[in-house]
Write a protein that holds these residues in place. Sequence first.
Motif, PDB file in Angstrom:
ATOM      1  N   TYR A 313      14.391  12.842   5.511  1.00 44.93           N
ATOM      2  CA  TYR A 313      13.250  13.039   6.429  1.00 44.93           C
ATOM      3  C   TYR A 313      11.993  13.411   5.646  1.00 44.93           C
ATOM      4  CZ  TYR A 313      14.997  12.665  11.241  1.00 44.93           C
ATOM      5  OH  TYR A 313      15.443  12.194  12.437  1.00 44.93           O
ATOM      6  N   THR A 319       4.612  10.946  10.483  1.00 40.29           N
ATOM      7  CA  THR A 319       4.672  10.096  11.680  1.00 40.29           C
ATOM      8  C   THR A 319       6.130   9.718  11.967  1.00 40.29           C
ATOM      9  OG1 THR A 319       2.597   9.144  10.899  1.00 40.29           O
ATOM     10  CG2 THR A 319       3.733   7.965  12.680  1.00 40.29           C
ATOM     11  N   ARG A 321       8.796  11.211  10.794  1.00 36.31           N
ATOM     12  CA  ARG A 321       9.606  12.407  11.058  1.00 36.31           C
ATOM     13  C   ARG A 321       9.520  12.802  12.535  1.00 36.31           C
ATOM     14  NH1 ARG A 321       7.674  16.387   6.290  1.00 36.31           N
ATOM     15  NH2 ARG A 321       6.872  14.612   5.144  1.00 36.31           N
ATOM     16  N   ARG A 322       8.274  12.840  13.077  1.00 34.65           N
ATOM     17  CA  ARG A 322       8.092  13.240  14.470  1.00 34.65           C
ATOM     18  C   ARG A 322       8.881  12.310  15.407  1.00 34.65           C
ATOM     19  NH1 ARG A 322       8.314  17.135  16.067  1.00 34.65           N
ATOM     20  NH2 ARG A 322       9.743  16.290  17.579  1.00 34.65           N
ATOM     21  N   GLY A 323       8.688  11.023  15.195  1.00 36.43           N
ATOM     22  CA  GLY A 323       9.315  10.045  16.094  1.00 36.43           C
ATOM     23  C   GLY A 323      10.833  10.058  15.993  1.00 36.43           C
ATOM     24  N   LEU A 325      12.748  12.494  14.979  1.00 42.06           N
ATOM     25  CA  LEU A 325      13.272  13.744  15.560  1.00 42.06           C
ATOM     26  C   LEU A 325      13.344  13.640  17.082  1.00 42.06           C
ATOM     27  CD1 LEU A 325      11.460  16.366  13.289  1.00 42.06           C
ATOM     28  CD2 LEU A 325      13.946  16.070  13.516  1.00 42.06           C
ATOM     29  N   ASP A 326      12.383  12.953  17.676  1.00 40.10           N
ATOM     30  CA  ASP A 326      12.386  12.801  19.140  1.00 40.10           C
ATOM     31  C   ASP A 326      13.495  11.855  19.606  1.00 40.10           C
ATOM     32  OD1 ASP A 326      10.217  14.448  19.284  1.00 40.10           O
ATOM     33  OD2 ASP A 326       8.730  12.832  19.430  1.00 40.10           O
ATOM     34  N   TRP A 327      13.723  10.795  18.825  1.00 42.47           N
ATOM     35  CA  TRP A 327      14.680   9.774  19.272  1.00 42.47           C
ATOM     36  C   TRP A 327      16.133  10.090  18.893  1.00 42.47           C
ATOM     37  CZ3 TRP A 327      14.523   5.795  22.634  1.00 42.47           C
ATOM     38  CH2 TRP A 327      13.256   5.504  23.175  1.00 42.47           C
ATOM     39  N   ILE A 330      18.303  11.228  21.695  1.00 43.88           N
ATOM     40  CA  ILE A 330      18.516  10.169  22.703  1.00 43.88           C
ATOM     41  C   ILE A 330      19.657   9.255  22.239  1.00 43.88           C
ATOM     42  CG2 ILE A 330      17.435   8.188  23.875  1.00 43.88           C
ATOM     43  CD1 ILE A 330      14.733   9.747  23.497  1.00 43.88           C
TER      44      ILE A 330
END
Length: 396
Positions: A313, A319, A321-323, A325-327, A330
Amino acid sequence: MASRPSHQLLRTAIRAAAPRVARSYSGLARKATISPISSSFKTSYRGIKTLDFAGTKETVYERADWPLPKLQEYLKNDTLALIGYGSQGHGQGLNARDNGLKVIVGVRKDGESWRQALEDGWVPGETLFPIEEAISRGTIIMNLLSDAAQSQTWAQIKPLITKGKTLYFSHGFSVVFKDDTHVVPPPDVDVILVAPKGSGRTVRTLFKEGRGINSSIAVWQDVSGKAKEKALALAVGVGSGYSYETTFEKEVYSDLYGERGVLMGGIQGMFRAQYEVLRRNGHSPSEAFNETVEEATQSLFPLIGANGMDYMYNACSTTARRGALDWAPIFEKANLPVFEALYKSVKDGTETRKSLEFNGRKTYREDLARELEEINNQEIWRAGRTVRTLRPEHKA
Ligand SMILES: NC(=O)C1=CN([C@@H]2O[C@H](COP(=O)(O)OP(=O)(O)OC[C@H]3O[C@@H](n4cnc5c(N)ncnc54)[C@H](OP(=O)(O)O)[C@@H]3O)[C@@H](O)[C@H]2O)C=CC1
Ligand SMILES: CC[C@](O)(C(C)=O)C(=O)O
Ligand SMILES: [Mg+2]
Ligand SMILES: [Mg+2]
């Protein structure tokens, strides 16, 4: 970054524990009539370690416990009869031979494995025999036939595994799923497992690099009282660097699960799904392949392998890393039921029965080859072939 023990700390802990381990191994050294182990600890460090794996203490056995002279002495009266010469037969057999152990190979005369064994320098009548003859000559019978073949040949093989021999597997499959495989070892032999956690090809390449594969070891039946010791010695003999103790059951459940999941089936499915959506949205094959497989295998996955997920990571943009971490949660949520279903299918024997049926067919090689050829012809992998030709190491 997540903390991990420094090498310095590890070395200090190992030095502190060495005298205790040397004492506990002195009895073993006497029984095996080898040079006292305590002297080897003066020059090498402790091979057995209790390590903290994320809060759980586990014992790990290291090759350093079995310097080559000790290994050779320990197995000097044994003949390792390696039955089957697939990926593991090749890797384990050549490593054991290079380690100076007495190894013979047993395979079907004039089959594909016989041809490959000849290519690797096994000599008919000296180190290469038909299966039954190899078993009769061996003291440690290493059953490295395909799991389906282990079941199919068991009735012929069993009577040859006589009292005092050791029966060795690299998978818990045959004995754990005995209701389906009908493999029930004779009661008067040790039954042990050394299961390298990697392809037989890697078992060989890591050994040649002076490294070693991680292996699981286990005991199913201990008649001699030395079954575990034998498993540890053989693990080193066939090229393991570190051995982790488990049971036959745990090994087979985790192995069947892992290979169907993230290691093979899962990653193939994930690659394909990502590639397909890129293609449906107008991306070229090369772009879809580079963004899915090439970057994963050539850049990011090796970073995970080397230093962990956080390291990978941190090597990527903020950019990304943020995305990611969000996905990640899911994907985790979507995948969890699939993995639950898979584990159940492994544990209740469904996967075993499918494998026995399919790989027990006379046509198993061609049938598998046909399906793999279909995958090979999928656009994603055809695109990959062209991408690989551009690598500097590619030779036309
Ligand atoms: N592949 C790997 O890297 C790993 C495998 N294992 C385990 O190691 C063991 C061996 O696996 P692997 O090396 O992959 O071998 P394979 O599964 O590829 O089996 C190949 C061997 O089985 C023989 N064989 C197949 N059918 C028959 C039959 N009816 N009668 C006699 N021989 C037969 C083949 O001989 P022929 O050429 O004559 O057909 C060949 O020697 C298995 O228990 C497996 O689960 C464990 C860890 C990793
Ligand atoms: C991941 C596949 C495997 O379990 C292995 C190489 O460890 C196998 O059965 O070949
Ligand atoms: Mg496996
Ligand atoms: Mg495996």
